[in-house]
Enzyme design. Structure first.
Site, short mmCIF file in Angstrom:
data_model
loop_
_atom_site.label_atom_id
_atom_site.label_comp_id
_atom_site.label_asym_id
_atom_site.label_seq_id
_atom_site.Cartn_x
_atom_site.Cartn_y
_atom_site.Cartn_z
N ASP A 165 0.81 -1.08 0.03
CA ASP A 165 0.16 0.08 0.03
C ASP A 165 1.01 1.19 0.10
O ASP A 165 2.13 1.27 0.13
CB ASP A 165 -0.90 0.10 1.30
CG ASP A 165 -1.66 1.15 1.44
OD1 ASP A 165 -2.17 1.59 0.49
OD2 ASP A 165 -1.91 1.68 2.68
N THR B 151 0.04 4.71 1.12
CA THR B 151 -0.36 5.80 2.42
C THR B 151 -0.21 4.85 3.36
O THR B 151 -0.73 3.89 3.80
CB THR B 151 -1.80 6.23 2.31
OG1 THR B 151 -1.84 6.83 1.11
CG2 THR B 151 -1.84 7.40 3.31
N PHE C 10 -18.66 10.07 5.90
CA PHE C 10 -17.87 9.59 4.81
C PHE C 10 -18.16 8.25 4.39
O PHE C 10 -18.32 7.46 5.49
CB PHE C 10 -16.31 9.88 4.88
CG PHE C 10 -15.36 9.30 3.99
CD1 PHE C 10 -15.04 10.41 2.92
CD2 PHE C 10 -14.79 8.09 3.79
CE1 PHE C 10 -14.18 9.88 1.76
CE2 PHE C 10 -13.97 7.82 2.85
CZ PHE C 10 -13.50 8.58 1.86
N THR D 32 -2.35 1.35 -4.78
CA THR D 32 -2.53 2.60 -4.08
C THR D 32 -4.03 3.08 -4.58
O THR D 32 -4.49 3.02 -5.84
CB THR D 32 -1.77 3.88 -3.93
OG1 THR D 32 -2.18 4.75 -3.37
CG2 THR D 32 -1.25 4.13 -5.41
N ASP E 92 -4.37 6.46 -4.74
CA ASP E 92 -4.23 7.50 -4.93
C ASP E 92 -4.32 7.94 -6.46
O ASP E 92 -4.18 6.91 -7.18
CB ASP E 92 -2.90 8.09 -4.48
CG ASP E 92 -2.91 8.77 -3.15
OD1 ASP E 92 -3.82 9.50 -3.07
OD2 ASP E 92 -2.07 8.59 -2.37
N LEU F 168 5.23 -0.43 -15.03
CA LEU F 168 4.05 -0.43 -15.41
C LEU F 168 3.16 0.49 -14.63
O LEU F 168 3.14 0.27 -13.26
CB LEU F 168 3.51 -1.64 -15.48
CG LEU F 168 2.09 -1.80 -16.15
CD1 LEU F 168 2.11 -1.36 -17.72
CD2 LEU F 168 1.76 -3.23 -16.14
N GLY G 38 -7.14 2.07 -12.03
CA GLY G 38 -7.88 1.41 -11.34
C GLY G 38 -9.14 0.77 -12.51
O GLY G 38 -9.31 -0.20 -12.69
N THR H 85 -8.36 0.45 -15.59
CA THR H 85 -7.69 -0.47 -16.58
C THR H 85 -7.53 -1.65 -16.02
O THR H 85 -7.57 -2.62 -16.50
CB THR H 85 -6.31 0.02 -16.98
OG1 THR H 85 -6.35 1.47 -17.43
CG2 THR H 85 -5.67 -0.54 -18.07
N ARG I 276 -5.29 4.49 -7.98
CA ARG I 276 -7.00 4.69 -8.35
C ARG I 276 -7.52 3.14 -7.84
O ARG I 276 -8.45 2.92 -8.81
CB ARG I 276 -7.28 5.19 -9.57
CG ARG I 276 -6.77 6.52 -9.81
CD ARG I 276 -7.81 7.27 -9.26
NE ARG I 276 -7.30 8.85 -9.57
CZ ARG I 276 -7.76 9.81 -8.77
NH1 ARG I 276 -8.47 9.60 -7.61
NH2 ARG I 276 -7.68 11.07 -9.03
#
Lengths: 370, 1231
Positions: free
Chosen positions: B405, B407, B624, B771, B773, B834, B838, B840, B867
């Site tokens: 991961d 973060t 959230f 991630t 992000d 690579l 997300g 893809t 993502r």
């Protein structure tokens, strides 16, 4: 210790503040001890086997083993041994008749005489063995078929032997003493040695029948049932093994110290042999006090009272006369093996020396990992 | 101290829910209604029993349980077999020994564990809490075990909640209470719970007698975050219940003086108990391999037994008359059949059953060492490594893929507020020197718009301060919610006079003539707060920087006593946030004097610069969630009295939602501009590796709000589909937002992350970063942590456009592959990385693209998936694990990594800022990413080689020893005889030769830790399972066979024809077997410490003294292999020693030679490293450099061509043009 570590978190459950955010609260310091053991830094010897390091070992082994081997070989060669097969399977054999006619049920003893000659005199003590071949004394069922407590003089076992003795446990509703297949198959040939003087007269060679069993067996493991010196009384109510001619208390009536369960021939027989071809100590011919050899060279006669049938299992019977050394009986194998292994080690040492010269330096220069 | 909750394995004391109802009805236990009392009685009591056994049931139950293990069944089968007279090999009592020993050891272990549980149960059940008693009309002390469903429990601050209860009363005037769930999930931030809505206030405290409502709720389940139900008043009015009303067992009440609740779930039905699962059990790769070889052993055993059985049959048939020798009359065939089973008993040791017990012990000790490694100790958190899975230590040494991961794993997850953009104007908060780098936008606003900008700024900080779930507390008042009393009007007035600041509403022209930024600066210049005079000099943002830096360190004392004198307590506020981002934002807001001072259910207390404390009425919080990726608060604005919605969320989502309100032509232009600028800034932030969040607001008219409120209330009270309805309701509200700005939060890399990643890559481990992000952020971090080298070529595949369908994706992958292959052909190495996003990934994970994707990724040095959702993460791990058949490791710190951690072969949790979920589901929990290096390279390597070598040694030992017995069968008519005393035979494996291999498995060390760290390449030997290949196994078997031949036949020839009896023959065989087995280990082990010497010498001495003593004292024991006098006599004869010496030397010769030759001619890397360890420090350093140079050289060969592109570029060459445009326009759906 493990578990407490594993549960460390759990146990701190009531002080969770200390887990999440360092500053809060004062909990016990969980820092592991910085000891050599816990950090796996114990001083250690790292034996790395390379041609260079093992070289000396090979030479040393070679240098030690070869002399030992030679010593053993010489010792073994110095042992005098004579083996006479008297089975009588052969028509020409003096015991042929006995072997053919004899069975366990015969009552009349059959005797035969086997003449032989000694080319060399036997110095020192001579041990007389009988040898059997193809006799599986180490068969599991056979080995089991005994009752050590009975042989140890236990009265209860005398009256009711262990089940392991079946089918030689009882006969005629009476317990067999000694019970079991081993006792039942007791070797019962009688061997006698006669020296034929050059003038033709026979001299019986004194055969000592005591001292042939292990001391511990004779004095600790085997005991007659106590209470009475008269073995006849002691063994009353028991039956002799089916193949026996006489009862256990009649094995050596002349010597109460060699009669009953503590008869040494019996004890020796009861120590089951490791391999199907074996010998067992039968008598000892003690060295004479004067300088004459124990068994001078010349003609001898072996008088056999042929009781023991071996034809049924294709066995063979032998009589062996042997002197012994510190390494036991005659066996050149060990000496040869030592010499061979020693030479091989020495040879390998040389091979390693070459390899060490060829590759040894490489280890100290380039280290190109594959 | 006792843990409150532990896995429930034992008997449950609750009666079964007889009625099988769908819902649970709870009423006050004071009720008179008999039917209802009956219902209450049918629920679990609060008594907790986690023990497995009771005093009486221990022996039968434990036995029963143990008999479920295959190994024990095998043992028992053998023992039972031995009781069958025709097949028994030993005395029955001897064959019981192994099974008894194993059962006893296990039983003692179980008993001890159970006793601990029992003690802890007793402690917990005996805890005291206050329950309302009808008889005495007051709260009386009762033990926890006497708490029942429907009881009223009163708890004070810092008490632990005894059962799941519904909060009915709180001493807090707003009806809230705070709980700490650390016992449950390790999270230490406070969570707010509130009293059931609309509960009629019944004076100061709730009177249980007057409580006649009926509660309907779900049946007990293990979902900690969900609770649904309603409460029906006597008046038949219903009010919805949700998770916010539930106090969970084993949590702690904080900051609230007294609470009263009614118990709804008790004992084993509480959510806490339902959530307790036992420790994880995983089977390691090595063990799977081991099981195959155990099966081979079984095959070998059967072959040997069959040989003996057939041999026995033939032998018996050839034997003409066996009647007087062997008292047996069974037919040869039947005897052969019996013998088969006898041989299985005799040769049972061949199946290394004790190996399983040994492996468990060794692994426990390995874990002990791992846990005690001082390098894994984290001073700051006072934590060590936690090993939660006890049986996969050696897997650590075989990892081929690491999925990390970002973060909190690679980064600190200590959020530092770096920059923000408000209304399209960027306010950088970098160090002074770097500021000039940023291009500031020109102020496009007219002077008249200044107030507008101010409004933006104020709104922005308001949103930062209140749009969260941060709980405020102050350390010196832990028992109360921090409540700062409202300032009197006079105070506020005084404040304004004192600082000479105008109120917003009366912002006068002279002030507005200043540049808007000067106000901002003033606003931001919190650090120089002693006087709030506007500062006109200085570079914008300078002061903010300093103030900011203090905040950035996560310190709470940012005000440093410079705050307004009227509020001395303000600087002691402590914010406890669910996520570090939230905390960072609130701290940032506070740094600019927009301080969140208190929070209650209905009110927020915010201090604004120049306005003092303002009470903001809190209307709603829309929390959230990961689908919406945003949260909102609905408040009534204190100044305008409007209903305002503040929304904070992922940029992609907010940017989409922040549509200009239709018809507002005038503002449209500006909004568009703001959006454009903000997007630009956001892209910049992402490029710098900052985490971005967008802030938006919406002003609701009261009618709009009324309409929404109605439907929202409906959603809140419904039991079915409540989540969906709430989500829908939230989405209805969060539309047409006005974008206020965005924040950039920095998440610093953890220390030594680049080094660790580099080491892992050198070790041949492929590192993937997964991630959530954005792509830019992810690439940036990947770059920072050296996952990407400057020379690497980046392959980006982000087909985020909606039109890019599967085919496009496939084409993309193929093209990428072709590219890589071209590159490979040209350069001979793969310097490719690579980057997949997300969407893809979604396509790539589909059935027909999997292969291409894996093929591509296999050729790349690193893969970054950005993502990606938690589910995708676990899918990726699963795909790689299953398709490539490699060992995978997943490491993460947050709840979103849990599924990935669970899927991977080894899951590692980082105990960080985001709670404990990842740790709870992990196999190992570490506190820093850098620990991974030592964990894998050193401990993994050691554990693997140790265990592999020990297992091989076990096989060797058993085969070698058992074969001795087998060879003897050829000389005893295949009758199953043994030439050794049966006790010695049983103990040989169990006692005489059991300790050394254990020590070998625990302490052996092929290469020192330092060298392993410095030369990560050594890890490759474990990856390739070098220590335990099938060939190694068979080679070991062959060696064992040879040794047993030597060990049997040298004594055989030495004693052939002699008068040796069985046991005398066995004595040297046994003794030399022991010496061979022990010395074999000396040859095999790489280190010998005094412990080794102690154990080895001890084992040998133990054997010799045991046999000697046994041969002296055992007079009639152990028939038929009575050892009396045997060994004593043997050991007094030179022949014995002559045979032993020759046998030992000859048996070990080949292995000795083999090692020496292999190590000299083609030494392995590991051996070279071990040789280096033996050098003196100088030589060691030189050699180490040399090694690294050769490594670098071999690597550099392929990289030369690539050197020109020194900057990371993101070549979009593979994307069709229109796709690229698409991506820019829409952004990613996932974030």
């Amino acid at each position: 210790m493990m578990a407490s570590n594993y549960n460390a978190k759990e146990e701190d459950g009531h002080q969770p503040a200390a887990i999440g955010h360092g500053g809060a609260g004062t909990v016990k310091n969980k820092k592991p001890d910085n000891t050599a053991f816990k950090q796996q830094r114990l001083p250690a010897w790292q034996p790395i086997l390379t041609a260079g390091t093992v070289l000396p070992a090979f030479f040393v082994i070679g240098l030690i083993f070869i002399p030992i081997g030679i010593g053993l070989f010489v010792t073994s060669n110095n042992i005098k041994e004579l083996e006479i097969d008297y089975t009588g399977g052969d028509m020409s054999s003096p015991c042929y008749n006995c072997s053919q006619s004899y069975s366990w049920n015969s009552t009349k003893p059959c005797t035969c005489s086997v003449p032989f000659s000694l080319d060399q005199p036997f110095e020192s003590n001579v041990f007389m063995y009988y040898g059997l071949s193809n006799f599986y004394q180490n068969h599991r069922r056979y080995v089991k078929s005994r009752d050590d407590s009975q042989l140890n003089g236990d009265k209860a076992s005398l009256k009711s032997p262990s089940k392991e003795c079946e089918p030689y446990r009882t006969s005629d509703e009476k317990p067999i003493a000694p019970c079991g297949a081993i006792a039942n198959s007791l070797f019962n040939d009688t061997l006698e040695l006669y020296y034929i003087d050059p003038n033709g007269s026979r001299t019986a060679i004194p055969l000592v029948k005591k001292g042939i069993a292990w001391w511990t067996d004779k004095h600790v493991k085997f005991r007659n049932p106590g209470g009475n010196d008269n073995l006849t009384v002691v063994f009353q109510g028991t039956s002799k093994p089916v193949n026996w001619r006489k009862s256990v208390y009649e094995l050596d009536p002349s010597d109460p110290d060699n009669n009953g369960f503590i008869n040494e021939d019996f004890i020796v027989w009861m120590r089951t042999a490791a391999l199907p071809t074996f010998r067992k100590l039968y008598r000892i011919i003690h060295k004479k006090p004067n300088m004459t050899p124990t068994l001078p060279l010349g003609q001898y006669i072996l008088e056999v009272t042929y009781n023991y049938p071996v034809r049924s299992f294709e066995g063979r019977k032998r009589m062996i006369l042997s002197t012994i050394s510190w390494m036991g009986g005659k066996n050149p194998f060990l000496g040869i093996a030592y010499i061979t292994v020693g030479s091989v080690c020495f040879f390998l040492g040389i091979v390693l020396l070459i390899i060490h010269h060829k590759y040894g330096n490489r280890n100290h220069s380039a280290d190109i990992p594959s | 101290m006792y843990s409150l909750e532990r896995p429930v394995q034992g008997q449950s004391s609750c009666p079964k829910d007889r009625l099988g109802r769908k819902r649970r009805t709870v009423v006050s236990s004071l009720t008179e209604d008999e039917e209802l009392t009956e219902i209450l009685k049918s629920y679990c009591s609060n008594k907790v029993t986690t023990t497995k056994y009771s005093f009486l049931s221990f022996i039968p139950k434990n036995l029963f349980e143990q008999l479920h293990r295959f190994a024990n069944i095998y043992f028992i089968f053998l023992a039972a077999l031995n009781f069958v007279p025709v097949v028994n090999a030993f005395q029955p009592e001897i064959s019981i020994i192994p099974i008894l020993l194993v059962l006893a050891v296990t039983a003692v272990k179980d008993l001890w564990e159970d006793y601990r549980k029992h003690k802890s149960d007793k402690f917990i059940n005996g805890l005291v809490c206050e329950i309302y008693s009808r008889k005495r009309q007051m709260y009386v002390d009762q033990r926890w075990q006497d708490v029942h469903v429907g009881d009223f429990v009163r708890l004070s601050c810092n008490e632990i909640i005894p059962a799941d209860m519904l909060l009915l009363y709180s001493s807090d005037p707003h009806g809230v209470c705070y709980i700490e769930t650390a016992n449950l999930d390790g999270e230490t931030n406070l969570k707010q719970r509130q009293v059931v809505r609309d509960l009629p206030r019944q004076g100061s405290e709730l009177t249980p007698e007057n409580f006649h409502s009926r509660i309907e709720c779900e049946n007990p389940n293990n979902d900690l975050s969900r609770f649904r139900g309603f409460m029906e008043y006597p008046s038949k009015a219903r009010v919805g219940l949700h998770n916010n009303n539930l106090l969970l067992r084993s949590c702690t009440i904080r900051n609230t003086e007294t609470v009263i609740g009614i118990v709804v779930y008790a004992g084993h039905e509480t959510k806490a108990m339902k959530n307790n699962n036992g420790p994880r059990y995983k089977r390691s790769k090595l063990e799977r391999r081991l099981n195959v070889d155990v099966l081979w052993s079984v095959v070998l055993l059967v072959i040997m037994c069959l040989t003996a059985a057939i041999g026995h049959g033939l032998w018996l048939r050839n034997l003409k008359d066996n009647s007087f020798l062997i008292p047996d009359t069974t037919s040869p065939a039947l005897s052969g059949f019996y013998l088969f089973w006898t041989m299985i008993i005799v040769l049972q040791v061949l199946i290394p059953i004790s190996l399983y017990v040994s492996i468990e012990i060794v692994k426990l000790c390995q874990i002990f060492f791992i846990q005690n490694d001082v390098d894994f100790y984290n001073e700051y958190m006072d934590s060590r490594i936690q090993c939660r899975a006890l049986n996969i230590t050696e897997d650590l040494g075989q990892i081929q893929y690491v999925f990390s991961d970002k973060t909190g794993t690679l980064t600190e997850n200590k959020m530092v507020f770096r920059r923000c953009t408000i209304a399209g104007v960027e306010y950088p908060h970098e160090e002074n020197g770097e500021k000039s780098k940023y291009i500031f936008l020109h102020n496009i606003f007219h002077q008249g718009d200044a107030s507008m900008e101010l409004t933006y700024i104020v709104d922005f900080f308001m949103a930062l301060a209140i749009c969260n779930t941060v709980v405020v507390s102050s350390p010196n008042q832990p028992r109360h919610v921090s409540r700062t009393p409202l300032k009197s009007l006079e105070d506020i007035k005084m404040l304004f006079q004192r600082f000479g600041l105008p109120r917003f509403s009366t912002l006068s022209p002279p002030h507005t003539t200043e540049s808007p930024r000067s106000f901002t600066r003033r606003l931001f210049s919190r650090g120089k707060a002693a006087s709030f005079t506007p500062r006109l000099d200085g570079v914008p943002g300078e002061d903010g920087d300093q103030g900011y830096e203090e905040e950035g360190d996560g310190l709470e004392n940012s005000n440093g006593g410079e705050g307004p004198p009227s509020e001395p307590g303000a600087d002691e506020l402590i914010y406890e946030a669910e996520s570090p981002d939230e905390a960072a934002l609130v701290h940032a807001a506070r740094a600019y004097r927009c301080t969140l001072q208190g929070r209650s259910l209905e009110r927020l207390l915010v201090e604004l610069p120049g306005m003092g404390s303002l009470a903001v009425r809190l209307l709603h919080i829309l929390p959230f969630d990961s689908t919406r990726k945003r949260m909102s608060v609905v408040v009534r604005h204190p100044l305008t009295n409007q209903v305002v919605v503040y929304t904070k969320g992922a940029d992609s989502v907010i940017m989409d939602l922040a549509e200009s309100p239709k018809g507002a032509e005038q503002s449209d232009g500006r909004q568009g501009h703001i959006r454009e600028q903000t997007q630009k800034h956001l892209d910049n932030y992402a490029r710098e590796g900052l985490r971005t969040l967008c802030i938006a607001k919406k002003v609701q008219t009261s009618t709009e709000y009324e309409i929404w409120l109605k439907r929202h209330a409906f959603a809140e009270t419904s039991i079915e589909n409540r989540e969906e309805l709430l989500l829908e309701s939230a989405q209805r509200l969060e539309t047409n937002l006005t974008l206020l700005g965005a924040t950039g939060i920095e998440d610093r890399l953890q220390e030594e992350v680049p080094e660790t990643i580099e080491a892992l890559q050198r070790a041949g481990v492929k590192v993937w970063v997964l991630t959530g992000d954005k792509q830019e952020t992810a690439i940036n971090i990947a770059c920072a942590c050296k996952l990407l080298r400057t020379t690497d070529q980046l392959l980006t595949s982000s087909s985020s456009c909606l039109v890019s369908l599967q085919e496009a994706c496939k084409a993309l992958l193929l093209e990428l592959r072709a590219e890589v292959e071209r590159g490979e052909a040209a350069e001979g190495t793969s310097g490719f990385t690579l980057v997949v996003d997300g969407r893809t990934l979604d396509f790539a994970l589909q059935e027909d693209l999997k292969g291409d994707f894996l093929e591509l990724s296999r050729r790349c040095r690193a893969v970054v998936c950005c993502r990606s959702t938690p589910l995708q993460k676990s899918h990726v791990v699963q795909l790689v694990r299953d398709q490539l058949r490699v060992m995978t490791l997943a490491i993460g710190d947050g709840a979103n990594d849990v599924s990935m951690i669970q899927v991977a072969d080894v899951g590692i949790g980082i105990s960080g800022q985001e709670g404990m979920q990842a740790v709870m589901s992990s196999d190992f929990a570490i506190s820093r990413f850098k620990h991974l290096r030592k964990l894998l390279l050193v401990h993994g390597h050691w554990c693997y080689t140790r265990l592999a070598n020990m297992i091989l040694y076990f096989f060797y030992k058993n085969v070698m020893y058992v074969n001795l017995l087998f060879w003897y069968q050829f000389f005893c008519g295949f009758s199953g005889s043994v030439m050794t005393n049966s006790w010695v035979l049983i103990f040989f494996n169990l006692l005489f030769t059991s300790a050394p291999p254990l020590l070998y498995g625990i302490l052996d060390k092929d290469v020192s830790a330092d060298t392993l760290i410095k030369l990560p390449e050594l890890y490759k030997s474990g990856q390739n399972s070098k220590a335990y290949l099938p060939s190694t196994f068979w080679l070991t078997m062959l060696d064992a066979l040879y040794q047993s031949l030597v060990c049997f036949f040298i004594p055989y020839f030495a004693y052939a024809g002699s008068d040796a009896d069985m046991l005398s023959f066995g004595s040297p065989i046994n003794a030399s077997a022991l010496l061979i087995i022990l010395l074999h280990q000396v040859i095999e082990s790489r280190t010998l410490t005094w412990l080794h010497v102690l154990v080895l010498v001890g084992s040998a001495l133990f054997y010799f003294s045991f046999t000697l003593v046994f041969s002296v004292v055992c007079v009639t024991c152990s028939p038929p292999t009575n050892p009396l006098g045997v060994d004593k006599l043997q050991m007094s004869q030179p022949l014995f020693y002559g045979v032993c010496a020759l046998t030992t030397v000859l048996a070990l010769l080949p292995r000795f030679l083999f090692h020496a030759l292999r190590n000299s001619i083609s030494p392995s890397d590991t051996l070279k490293a071990a040789l280096m360890d033996q050098l003196n420090p100088d030589n060691y350093c030189r050699r180490m450099q040399h090694w690294n140079q050769t490594q670098a050289q071999s690597k550099a060969r392929g990289l030369i061509i690539n050197v020109e592109d020194l900057d990371i570029k993101i070549p979009d060459f593979i994307l069709p043009k229109e796709l690229k445009e698409c991506r820019a326009a829409t952004g990613s759906v996932l974030s």
